[in-house]
Design a protein around this motif. Structure first.
Motif, PDB file in Angstrom:
ATOM      1  N   VAL A   1      14.178  -5.045  10.367  1.00 38.09           N
ATOM      2  CA  VAL A   1      14.679  -4.045  11.325  1.00 38.09           C
ATOM      3  C   VAL A   1      15.449  -4.824  12.273  1.00 38.09           C
ATOM      4  N   GLN A   2      15.163  -5.789  13.052  1.00 45.10           N
ATOM      5  CA  GLN A   2      15.622  -6.386  13.844  1.00 45.10           C
ATOM      6  C   GLN A   2      17.284  -7.018  13.547  1.00 45.10           C
ATOM      7  N   GLN A   3      17.244  -7.539  12.230  1.00 46.01           N
ATOM      8  CA  GLN A   3      18.611  -7.768  11.665  1.00 46.01           C
ATOM      9  C   GLN A   3      19.294  -6.639  10.968  1.00 46.01           C
ATOM     10  N   GLY A   4      18.846  -5.393  11.144  1.00 44.06           N
ATOM     11  CA  GLY A   4      19.481  -4.093  10.633  1.00 44.06           C
ATOM     12  C   GLY A   4      19.178  -3.724   9.155  1.00 44.06           C
ATOM     13  N   LEU A   5      18.301  -4.684   8.662  1.00 43.18           N
ATOM     14  CA  LEU A   5      18.166  -4.124   7.272  1.00 43.18           C
ATOM     15  C   LEU A   5      16.893  -3.044   7.297  1.00 43.18           C
ATOM     16  N   LEU A   6      17.137  -1.867   7.437  1.00 47.50           N
ATOM     17  CA  LEU A   6      16.407  -0.792   7.619  1.00 47.50           C
ATOM     18  C   LEU A   6      15.707  -0.699   6.154  1.00 47.50           C
ATOM     19  N   ARG A   7      16.315  -0.687   5.326  1.00 46.75           N
ATOM     20  CA  ARG A   7      15.540  -0.263   3.951  1.00 46.75           C
ATOM     21  C   ARG A   7      14.580  -1.415   3.787  1.00 46.75           C
ATOM     22  N   ASP A   8      14.861  -2.626   3.986  1.00 52.45           N
ATOM     23  CA  ASP A   8      13.918  -3.864   3.705  1.00 52.45           C
ATOM     24  C   ASP A   8      12.805  -3.532   4.465  1.00 52.45           C
ATOM     25  N   GLY A   9      13.006  -3.183   5.875  1.00 56.56           N
ATOM     26  CA  GLY A   9      12.097  -2.911   6.703  1.00 56.56           C
ATOM     27  C   GLY A   9      11.015  -1.671   6.330  1.00 56.56           C
ATOM     28  N   TYR A  10      11.822  -0.634   5.955  1.00 57.42           N
ATOM     29  CA  TYR A  10      11.020   0.378   5.534  1.00 57.42           C
ATOM     30  C   TYR A  10      10.146   0.063   4.150  1.00 57.42           C
ATOM     31  N   GLU A  11      10.448  -0.613   3.455  1.00 56.83           N
ATOM     32  CA  GLU A  11       9.717  -1.101   2.214  1.00 56.83           C
ATOM     33  C   GLU A  11       8.619  -1.888   2.770  1.00 56.83           C
ATOM     34  N   PHE A  12       8.731  -2.715   3.487  1.00 50.96           N
ATOM     35  CA  PHE A  12       7.522  -3.493   3.980  1.00 50.96           C
ATOM     36  C   PHE A  12       6.608  -2.811   4.611  1.00 50.96           C
ATOM     37  N   ILE A  13       7.185  -1.715   5.630  1.00 48.03           N
ATOM     38  CA  ILE A  13       6.071  -0.968   6.485  1.00 48.03           C
ATOM     39  C   ILE A  13       5.456  -0.172   5.320  1.00 48.03           C
ATOM     40  N   ASN A  14       6.113   0.277   4.306  1.00 50.45           N
ATOM     41  CA  ASN A  14       5.278   1.181   3.280  1.00 50.45           C
ATOM     42  C   ASN A  14       4.311   0.364   2.652  1.00 50.45           C
ATOM     43  N   GLN A  15       4.582  -0.996   2.231  1.00 49.55           N
ATOM     44  CA  GLN A  15       3.639  -1.870   1.649  1.00 49.55           C
ATOM     45  C   GLN A  15       2.391  -1.895   2.792  1.00 49.55           C
ATOM     46  N   ALA A  16       2.552  -2.183   3.951  1.00 45.35           N
ATOM     47  CA  ALA A  16       1.793  -2.381   4.926  1.00 45.35           C
ATOM     48  C   ALA A  16       0.951  -1.134   5.035  1.00 45.35           C
ATOM     49  N   LEU A  17       1.461   0.090   4.927  1.00 44.77           N
ATOM     50  CA  LEU A  17       0.573   1.305   4.973  1.00 44.77           C
ATOM     51  C   LEU A  17      -0.202   1.472   3.877  1.00 44.77           C
ATOM     52  N   THR A  18       0.078   0.797   2.582  1.00 42.08           N
ATOM     53  CA  THR A  18      -0.848   1.016   1.421  1.00 42.08           C
ATOM     54  C   THR A  18      -1.810  -0.018   1.606  1.00 42.08           C
ATOM     55  N   LEU A  19      -1.745  -1.190   2.263  1.00 47.02           N
ATOM     56  CA  LEU A  19      -2.717  -2.163   2.550  1.00 47.02           C
ATOM     57  C   LEU A  19      -3.712  -1.611   3.646  1.00 47.02           C
ATOM     58  N   PHE A  20      -3.063  -1.062   4.694  1.00 44.87           N
ATOM     59  CA  PHE A  20      -4.167  -0.692   5.783  1.00 44.87           C
ATOM     60  C   PHE A  20      -4.803   0.505   5.252  1.00 44.87           C
ATOM     61  N   SER A  21      -4.211   1.227   4.495  1.00 44.52           N
ATOM     62  CA  SER A  21      -5.102   2.519   3.901  1.00 44.52           C
ATOM     63  C   SER A  21      -6.013   2.039   3.042  1.00 44.52           C
ATOM     64  N   SER A  22      -5.675   0.976   2.469  1.00 43.65           N
ATOM     65  CA  SER A  22      -6.919   0.361   1.396  1.00 43.65           C
ATOM     66  C   SER A  22      -8.031  -0.228   2.130  1.00 43.65           C
ATOM     67  N   THR A  23      -7.580  -0.829   3.185  1.00 42.17           N
ATOM     68  CA  THR A  23      -8.669  -1.547   4.262  1.00 42.17           C
ATOM     69  C   THR A  23      -9.188  -0.639   4.941  1.00 42.17           C
ATOM     70  N   CYS A  24      -8.633   0.073   6.027  1.00 37.73           N
ATOM     71  CA  CYS A  24      -9.146   0.911   6.924  1.00 37.73           C
ATOM     72  C   CYS A  24      -9.334   2.404   6.724  1.00 37.73           C
ATOM     73  N   GLY A  25      -8.818   2.818   5.785  1.00 33.44           N
ATOM     74  CA  GLY A  25      -8.262   4.464   5.514  1.00 33.44           C
ATOM     75  C   GLY A  25      -7.043   4.698   6.250  1.00 33.44           C
ATOM     76  N   VAL A  26      -6.778   5.917   5.838  1.00 32.18           N
ATOM     77  CA  VAL A  26      -5.535   6.403   6.451  1.00 32.18           C
ATOM     78  C   VAL A  26      -5.632   6.921   7.960  1.00 32.18           C
ATOM     79  N   LEU A  27      -6.871   7.163   8.293  1.00 34.35           N
ATOM     80  CA  LEU A  27      -7.208   7.753   9.601  1.00 34.35           C
ATOM     81  C   LEU A  27      -7.399   6.440  10.556  1.00 34.35           C
ATOM     82  N   HIS A  28      -6.671   5.672  10.737  1.00 35.48           N
ATOM     83  CA  HIS A  28      -6.759   4.683  11.759  1.00 35.48           C
ATOM     84  C   HIS A  28      -5.604   4.225  12.339  1.00 35.48           C
TER      85      HIS A  28
END
Length: 1600
Positions: free
Chosen positions: A1299-1326
């Motif tokens: 995102v700092q470099q302006g690659l919002l699509r890449d940032g979006y994908e990374f955050i989406n993957q992070a959301l998957t891992l956070f949800s798998s580890t901690c659940g969505v209510l975290h």
């Protein structure tokens, strides 16, 4: 913390000999401030990271071209502004610009950058700890990668223009200058200005206007170097890495220094932008880009492998491709995005990730850790399966490949079709599925597979679970569980405001009629200027929360348990049901299901009754027996499934609400059954049903972590086990205080008793056997629990394999602190001397060490910055320790190595000392003396925060780099003439001798720098702290005395650094509105981010009062004073409750709140609940004739308002070093404009009080504000260890770089993957998952994908409500951004209601005098303007301009923007006189701030002319009407109506998003000039390569 060793010794002594005196036990170690409630891992504040000052908001002189990539040094992962060139199609965002052309001359499309920096209080730029030696290869990324067919060439060009070249920064700099020069010329007309508040900014601006742009004098270079040193961080990172290598590598410094000087010279000459083009209409295929490329693009930067010639040749290839796409480009738009709009909450990073490593260790760690590619490969894939329930039609269900079969089982229990089933198994192809197997591992699973739901036989446990599930279904819409704080339930009200718009998804089709149908008038208490702060709207009444009554009674039968002969027939239990038709049903639960029997209340007849139906589900049976149940249950389920899953699922940690509505207590068989069968009072459990918490936690820590799948499974298991442990510990702690658990030592005093329940050890936060007497008694014992918890969090975060800590939770309930810990196997069986093999258990009289613990703890010394040191044991022999002396190491019976009592994990704070010591004036730094330190503190466990240590180390490292750089530069200048005079043919040994001499001089320079900054090593920079340096009972060997003195001076320097640097940094954050605290929690977070403990609130307030711009910080002063008062009252309340008998808790709490907040002074509490009096007491007191005399027996009832206020003032003075001059709480409220309702909220949240939801009258002089019935409950306040997903944290950091470099699509994908891992580890209510959802919503909004932004932000709001609370400042912030997305998506009514909700919550939390109110009122005024509610719009905009003037200044550009908004509303009303007045004010501000020739000034001037013309036309029309003279030449006046696209543009501007359109001609001109300069670039680079070859040849000749 509970000092489990010491507690065991006490128990041993108690059982051996009750009368024998107990010896002194172990001293605990200090952590941080006792008042802290959160356990954050060590993290680096954003100030300590190497940032680019040119990118700070106050330096934005021309922010339409901003460098968005700063990958040298320790990156600040989100720059102040992110710049994007967005390609738009005709039907895309270009429509927004086209719709507003009708008013292009009115100045509404103004290009100035009025960046609003409002954000959540805990949102900061820094992402955890990034120390100075962290390899930048992990964070530097390559921006070149194919994105899609439509944007491949554009992004490739962007990569060429922005690739960081750490090896040849000068050439890369020149390449970027090519684009900079062209764009600077083209965009000069569209220059945007940020807000420059204060005389310093005005002076700096005037100097810049006068300065010649081509000036290259020394003064100009120095000024630019200070404000715009873009590439100094590159040198700093290289220097950091080299200085921490071996000694032989240190001498590369001179070459790096020369390179850095060259870079700095280039960087000081001009600004270097980085323009990142991307597209808003990216196809779906772009999101599914080859995952392998992500690893190469975003993990290891390979820029150093390319030469500058290759970059220019790539540019030559890209330009023709870009020209081919030029025909397709209709418009390019430059987005300016406020850094705070995209900044996520701080993601805590474990210290192990920031540990300084050698190259070999780093390579080994990289090989061991799962790569980002592995993480991406684990991205969940969804597919559809078909579920076949018995006796019903099959249905399709979308599942995840990594979903466990047990999770699918739980999903089916919530599904509308199968929700009434609990006892079943799943089969695929006739084979039962293992519940712990992931779906992708099931043989034969594929898309469209049919999974059969098979009914299983019941057991007693299954029948009870089924009954509980049916009860939950029947009460699924009832908020009682949320009010009571049970079962993971909590409140959420978002659907109350969004459901009205849900029914009409296509809002664009009825925009014309919507303005008429929207109800815009808010309640009176939301309007500006209203002083009422009602509490009832906090929990609005929802129609569907009154659940449909399906049954009158559902309870357990008195015939339970079944007799032996009926057990032989399979009976499990009996139920009694009273239907809505008043029919009594007696139901038998057997192994096959449920059926009606013939029993009555007085006659047992287990035979089946008519109809003789056997149903596997209780719901199916009740559907057959009661038509009313069938009807109401069906309607209830329809409403239940309409709820969002985030509203229904249980949170991993219980959230308590401080207000609750008064509700009737209803029959609940499950609640009664759980109470009766828990056997809490007898402390009995069914054999085999209790959990061994220690074995579970330590077993999870020992799980393998080689592959990413194993890593994910380990973190998920740790989080789940810890959350279960916290729930059990909370339940046990409440039972301990309620007296439901038998103590292990019942003969001891109550405060010395210890308990074991459910394999958890409980101790109380009191000074047992005067153990903490030398440290502060009970106050120290109370603080020690939090100190130990912080130490456990630190060691848990380091996560060294083989080193084990205890599961720990600290529970404050009814004024008593309970420490819950897992039990080390065998610790209750061992004696004190036999158990401890490391550390000391008797204040240093005997000190032990062990090679195994030294081996483990030395690995933690680097990330925790602990210095290994020697102390003297009882034999006066030196003993090596790698931690505080009080830290104890024991071997459990399971063979594991445990460390306990981690109080002194962090070094002590010398500003706060418990003992009166003679400190010489020379020892105490002047900064500390200026603030009046050292001060005596109630306990000696005050320690420095890890954030402060990191900031201090970073500060010292910068000094170290400066000293070394200066020394080596001077050495190079001295040696330069000698080197030039040397003959090329000199003898080799003479050259070696000269080199050796230079090496010795360099080593001397580094040694002197290390000594000056306090490094523990003289060969490289390495600062660590000795936690025992100030312990009075620790003895050091004689040879270590000098080192101890150096360590003590280092601690004094750190304490002075906190006062002189960090407290002013917090004030700067608040002035810049980087931090916008709204309540005590967010203020505490802002302080902690800078490493400032809450006990420094007094010093913070004194520094604030001495600030020149303190008027702009009045809201911070108000919140700080409120925090001092509430925290002082909390300390008093804790001791106050300990003298209250259980029957008087409600009256005592009510009395305390009245003394604190009520204006009524003649209040006498009722000491006996419900009017009940003891017969003995009533006879004794009958002669007195007054019931008030009974109060003389109660200590708590003697408290008066004046006495309480005096104790609060004394506590504030002694603990927080702040003097309150007011004589009463009323004077303080009047002086600082405090709100009593806000004080009540803070007090309730901090102490666990729950009050009734009603309106309280605090100002009444004759009636107290609170009655006994107003105190509904008291909840435990829980602090515990925190586990999260480290892989997801890395993905978030990678996303920030993108995102700092302006690659919002890449940032979006990374955050989406992070959301998957956070949800798998901690659940969505975290909180971490909520942060990812929030970022996904913001990125989607910037990319123009409004539906996705709405969906993600709605989930973020619900998650924030459920996890943090319905009135948390973060929830308010999420409501605000959701309102913005709703307006952009066409849901204008919902947007308005959400803004009303956010404003009400803000008023309740902090009041109307706050910068957040200015943002909300501006947005409300704009939305109401768009809906043509001009009168309401003017009210909010007028209040916004008043608040903006106070907090930003009357000459700020934000104030000018507010004037312009008011002018547009007055213009729409036809009141041109007022419009002219406000626009003239705006024009004068622009003219004074940015000059006459600036675009904003000219547009304001044009708008003034337009308003003048319209005013003249209107006046002529009026005169014509009154003159009655015929004339056809006067045109009728035209009143402009606001364009919704224009309103959205202004909303974006208010929230920090600015759009600057580019024409196709400007793009073509850019490409032409780039092509013209291309050949010159190639020639220069080729010449440079030739020179490099010549130099290498000369070196080779010299060596031969």
């Amino acid at each position: 913390m509970g000092n489990i060793v010491q507690c065991c010794v006490t128990l041993t002594n108690y059982f051996k000999c009750k009368d024998a005196p107990v010896q002194r036990e172990v001293e605990r170690s200090p952590l941080l401030s006792s008042e802290e409630s959160e356990c954050d891992t060590p993290s680096l504040s954003d100030e300590t990271a190497v940032t680019n000052p040119a990118l700070e908001p106050e330096h934005f002189l021309f922010p339409d071209i901003i460098l968005s990539s700063n990958l040298g040094g320790d990156v600040t992962l989100v720059e102040p502004m992110v710049c994007l060139l967005v390609c738009e199609e005709e039907e895309g965002l270009g429509e927004v610009g086209d719709e507003g052309q009708e008013r292009s001359n009115t100045g509404r499309h103004r290009g100035y950058s009025e960046v609003e920096t409002q954000t959540e209080g805990d949102t900061y730029i820094g992402m955890g700890v990034q120390t100075q030696t962290e390899s930048q290869a992990e964070v530097q990324t390559q921006t070149e990668r194919p994105v899609g067919n439509n944007t491949k060439e554009i992004l490739k060009q962007a990569a060429v223009l922005s690739e960081p070249q750490t090896d040849t920064p000068t050439s890369n700099q020149r390449l970027l200058e090519t684009v900079t020069d062209v764009l600077s010329e083209k965009l000069n007309k569209r220059t945007t200005w940020s807000d420059m508040d204060g005389p310093e900014k005005e002076e700096r601006q005037s100097e810049n206007n006068k300065r010649d742009p081509g000036d290259t004098g020394e003064e100009a270079k120095e000024e630019n170097l200070k404000e715009h040193h873009v590439h100094e961080c590159v040198f700093q990172t290289e220097l950091e890495e080299e200085l921490n290598d071996d000694e032989g590598d240190v001498f590369k410094l001179q070459q790096s220094n020369a390179t850095a000087q060259e870079v700095a010279t280039v960087g000081s000459d001009q600004h270097v932008p980085n323009i990142i083009p991307t597209t808003t209409n990216i196809s779906c295929s772009e999101d599914n880009t080859d995952l392998t490329s992500l690893e190469t693009d975003h993990v290891q930067s390979q820029d150093g492998e390319k030469t500058d010639v290759q970059h220019v040749l790539e540019l030559e290839m890209v330009l023709p491709q870009l020209e081919q796409e030029g025909a397709e480009m209709k418009q390019m738009t430059l987005f300016l995005v406020d850094r705070l709009f995209l900044a996520p909450s701080r993601v805590a990073e474990s210290p192990s990730q920031t540990e300084e490593k050698s190259p070999e260790e780093a390579d080994a760690a990289i090989r061991k850790q799962p790569s980002i590619c592995d993480i991406v490969d684990l991205q969940e894939t969804n597919f559809t399966v078909r579920i076949q329930p018995p006796g019903a039609e099959s249905f399709e269900l979308q599942v995840s490949s990594h979903m466990l079969v047990a999770e699918l089982h739980q999903v089916l229990m919530e599904h509308e079709v199968t929700c009434h089933r609990t006892c079943f198994s799943l089969q695929l192809g006739g084979t039962s599925l293992n519940s712990l197997t992931e779906l992708h591992s099931v043989p034969g699973i594929q898309d469209g597979a049919v999974i059969k739901l098979v009914e299983d036989s019941y057991t007693v446990r299954d029948a009870r679970l089924h009954l509980r599930h049916v009860r939950d279904l029947l009460r699924s819409l009832d908020p009682t569980d949320a009010y009571n704080g049970v079962n993971g339930s909590s409140l959420s009200y978002l659907s109350f405001y969004t459901r009205t718009d849900m029914e009409s998804e296509v809002m664009g089709k009825r925009r014309a009629s919507e303005k008429e149908s929207v109800y815009c008038s808010p309640p009176e208490y939301i309007l500006p200027g209203c002083k009422d702060r009602p509490l009832s709207p906090l929990q609005p009444i929802r129609d569907d929360w009154k659940p449909l009554q399906c049954l009158r009674v559902l309870t357990m039968s008195s015939w339970n348990p079944p007799p032996g002969n009926r057990k032989m027939h399979g009976d499990l239990m009996y139920l009694n049901v009273l239907t809505m038709e008043d029919r009594e049903l007696n139901i038998t639960s057997c192994t096959r299901g449920f059926y009606l029997n013939q029993s009555t209340a007085f006659n047992f007849n287990p035979k089946p009754a008519d109809p003789k139906l056997l149903c596997h589900s209780l719901v199916e049976l009740l559907n057959q027996a009661s038509p009313s149940f069938r009807k109401n249950f069906s309607a209830l389920q329809r409403k239940r499934v309409q709820q969002h899953p985030f509203e229904r699922m249980a949170a991993p940690f219980q959230v308590f609400t401080w207000t609750a509505r008064h509700g009737d207590h209803t029959l609940d068989c499950v609640r009664a059954e759980e109470t009766h069968t828990s056997r809490m009072g007898q402390d009995e459990h069914t054999a085999g049903q209790t959990r061994d918490w220690n074995e579970e936690l330590q077993g999870c820590r020992e799980l393998p972590r080689t592959s990413h799948q194993e890593h994910l499974h380990r973190e998920r298991s740790l989080f789940k086990t810890n959350s279960d442990f916290v729930a059990a510990a909370t339940q046990g702690a409440v039972a301990v205080i309620d007296g439901n658990i038998m103590p292990l030592n019942p003969g001891e005093a109550p405060h010395m008793q210890m308990f074991i329940w459910n394999n958890i050890f409980f101790s109380l936060g009191f000074d047992i056997s005067d153990h903490y007497s030398p440290l502060g008694g009970n106050t120290a014992a109370h603080a020690a629990a939090i100190c130990d918890l912080r130490g456990a969090q630190a060691y848990t975060s380091v996560d060294i394999e083989g080193l084990h800590t205890l599961g720990t939770a600290v529970v404050d309930y009814r004024g008593i602190r309970v420490i819950a810990q897992t039990i080390v196997p065998g610790i209750l069986e061992k004696n004190q001397e036999q158990g401890v093999v490391y550390g000391s258990n008797d204040y240093g009289k005997t000190v032990f060490t062990h090679s195994r613990f030294l081996e483990l703890l030395v690995k933690t010394s680097k990330p925790l910055r602990l210095q290994p040191h020697l102390v003297l044991d009882h034999n006066n022999s030196p003993v090596e320790l790698c931690s505080g002396m009080e830290t104890k190491g024991i071997f459990g019976n399971d063979g594991r190595s445990y460390i306990l009592d981690l109080l002194r994990t962090f070094p002590p704070d010398l500003n706060f000392q418990f003992h009166e010591k003679e400190v010489t004036g020379e020892e105490v730094p002047k900064q500390c003396q200026h603030f009046g330190y050292p001060q005596q503190h109630p306990h000696s466990l005050a320690s420095l925060r890890p954030e402060l240590l990191e900031a201090f180390v970073q500060h010292r490292y910068e000094l170290y780099v400066k000293m070394v750089s200066t020394g080596l530069s001077q050495l190079g200048e001295r040696d330069k003439p000698t080197e030039q005079s040397e003959d090329w043919a000199c003898e080799p040994r003479n050259g070696d001798a000269a080199t050796a001499g230079i090496d010795i001089q360099k080593q001397t320079i580094i040694t002197e720098a290390c000594e000056a900054v306090g490094s523990v090593r003289d060969s490289c920079f390495d600062i660590r702290f000795n936690p025992d340096v100030c312990s009075p009972d620790v003895r050091f060997p004689p040879e270590c005395v000098e080192e101890v003195q150096r360590q003590r001076r280092l601690l004094w320097d750190a304490a002075a650094f906190l006062l002189s640097n960090q407290i002013p940094a917090v004030l700067r954050d608040c002035l810049d509105q980087t931090a916008v605290p709204m309540d005590g929690a967010t203020l505490t977070s802002a302080l902690h981010q800078r490493g400032v403990n809450v006990r420094y609130l007094g010093s913070f307030l004194r520094a604030l009062e001495g600030e020149k711009e303190r008027e702009r910080l009045s809201h911070i002063q108000r919140i700080s004073v409120s925090e001092v008062i509430v925290r002082s009252a909390k300390h008093i309340f804790k001791a106050y409750l300990q003298d209250v008998e259980p029957t008087a808790f409600s009256a005592a709490v009510c009395h305390f709140l009245n003394c604190l907040l009520s204006s009524c002074s003649s209040y006498f509490p009722d000491s006996c609940s419900d009017g009940l009096l003891s017969r003995r007491r009533s006879r004794r007191r009958r002669s007195h004739g007054s019931r008030v005399v009974l109060l003389t027996d109660n200590v708590w009832a003697k408290l008066t308002s004046s006495e309480l206020w005096g104790r609060i003032k004394s506590e504030a003075r002694n603990y927080y070093r702040y003097t309150i001059d007011s004589e009463s709480i009323d004077e303080v409220i009047a002086k600082y404009n405090l709100q009593r309702i806000s004080l009540l909220r803070e007090m309730a949240i901090k102490t666990g009080i729950q009050v009734q939801l009603r309106e309280y009258v605090f100002e009444s002089r004759h009636r107290p504000a609170f009655g006994e019935e107003d105190v509904v409950n008291m909840f435990p306040v829980v602090k515990h260890l925190k586990f999260t997903s480290t892989d997801a944290t890395k993905l978030v950091q990678q996303a920030q770089v993108a995102v700092q470099q302006g690659l919002l699509r890449d940032g979006y994908e990374f955050i989406n993957q992070a959301l998957t891992l956070f949800s798998s580890t901690c659940g969505v209510l975290h909180e971490d998952a909520c942060m990812c959802l929030r970022l996904l919503g913001r990125l989607s909004y910037i990319l123009g994908e409004y539906p996705d932004a709405l969906s993600n932000q709605e989930k973020a709001v619900m998650s924030s409500e459920r996890v943090q609370g319905i009135d948390h400042p973060q929830t308010i912030q999420d409501y605000t951004y959701l309102a913005l997305y709703c307006f952009a998506g066409g849901r204008h009514s919902t947007s308005l209601q959400l803004l009303y909700r956010a404003r009400y919550l803000t008023l309740l939390v902090t009041g109307e005098d706050h910068p957040q109110v200015a943002l909300l009122d501006s947005m409300l005024g704009l939305v109401l303007h768009g809906l043509m509610e001009y009168e309401l719009s003017l009210k909010f905009l007028q209040n916004a301009i008043d608040v903006t003037s106070k907090y930003h200044g009357a000459t700020s550009l934000k104030h000018a923007h507010s004037h312009h908004l008011l002018a547009t509303v007055y213009e729409s009303k036809g009141e041109f006189r007022s419009a002219l007045q406000h626009e003239k004010e705006a024009y004068s501000i622009y003219k004074r701030q940015v000059g006459v020739n600036h675009t904003s000034t000219r547009e304001s001037s044009d708008y003034l002319k337009s308003l003048t013309q319209q005013a003249v036309i209107l006046q002529k029309a009026i005169n014509h009407i009154y003159s009655n003279t015929p004339s056809a030449s006067i045109p009728p006046p035209k009143f402009s109506t606001p364009s919704l696209s224009t309103i959205l543009q202004q909303l974006n501007l208010t929230c920090g998003i600015i759009l600057i359109p580019f024409s196709a001609k400007e793009i073509e001109d850019l490409k032409t000039e780039l092509s013209g300069k291309k050949k010159i670039q190639v020639e220069e680079l080729e010449n440079q390569l030739l020179r490099q070859k010549d130099c290498k040849a000369a070196d080779n000749r010299q060596q031969t």
